[in-house]
Design an enzyme around this catalytic site. Structure first.
Site, mmCIF file in Angstrom:
data_model
loop_
_atom_site.group_PDB
_atom_site.id
_atom_site.type_symbol
_atom_site.label_atom_id
_atom_site.label_comp_id
_atom_site.label_asym_id
_atom_site.label_seq_id
_atom_site.Cartn_x
_atom_site.Cartn_y
_atom_site.Cartn_z
ATOM 1 C CE1 TYR A 89 13.343 47.360 94.943
ATOM 2 C CE2 TYR A 89 13.094 45.382 96.268
ATOM 3 C CZ TYR A 89 13.894 46.333 95.681
ATOM 4 O OH TYR A 89 15.260 46.275 95.840
ATOM 5 C CE1 TYR A 134 4.873 49.590 85.867
ATOM 6 C CE2 TYR A 134 5.237 51.943 86.015
ATOM 7 C CZ TYR A 134 5.275 50.692 86.589
ATOM 8 O OH TYR A 134 5.711 50.551 87.876
#
Length: 165
Positions: A89, A134
């Site tokens: 996070y 990603y």
């Protein structure tokens, strides 16, 4: 290029309330705050006493702005451990500054240093910004695999059946 004012450190026991706060912020982002039942006591026990998981804290100009929680898993096919990233996070106002990439390079290096065979994590299907991030780093989704979870009453009921056998 990541700002020189960003640093990563392993969490210490005095960070337990910070870790819980960041977990709750993540849960708000993922629309899952009602599922957070973790406490400072449970985090202290599993992170710092039993050392079942590890946490790193990302700091910008000395202030905590990110965290990652991870632990080893094991690949029977590779015959060696891997590093499983449970949560990552970064505070919304700190995104887009290269901090996520820096955390992933840290985790990849840690995976390599420990002789592990892979780094894995899951991502919510609706989280397009993270999915793009990603893939840009070279990660590939495991299209043929579905994550299953058992918890709560279902887990308790199944565990109770063991006692009956």
């Amino acid at each position: 290029m990541v700002d020189d004012n960003f640093s990563i450190r392993f969490a210490a026991s005095e960070d337990v309330s910070l870790i819980l706060d960041l977990i709750k912020e993540l849960a708000v982002y993922e629309k899952m705050l009602d599922e957070v039942v973790a406490t400072e006591e449970s985090l202290r026990e599993y992170v710092f006493e039993k050392k079942m998981v590890e946490v790193i804290i990302g700091e910008y100009q000395g202030e905590p702005v990110a965290f990652a929680l991870f632990f080893p898993n094991f690949s029977t096919f590779l015959g060696k451990p891997g590093l499983y990233l449970e949560d990552l996070y970064i505070k919304p106002e700190m995104r887009g500054k290269g901090f996520g990439r820096k955390i992933f390079t840290f985790l990849a290096n840690l995976t390599k240093e420990r002789g592990y065979g892979r780094l894995e994590w899951v991502c919510l299907d609706w989280n397009e910004p993270s999915i793009c991030f990603y893939k840009k780093m070279g990660a590939v989704p495991m299209e043929d695999w579905t994550t299953y979870r058992m918890q709560g009453t279902a887990l308790e009921d199944l565990a109770d059946k063991y006692k009956e056998t």
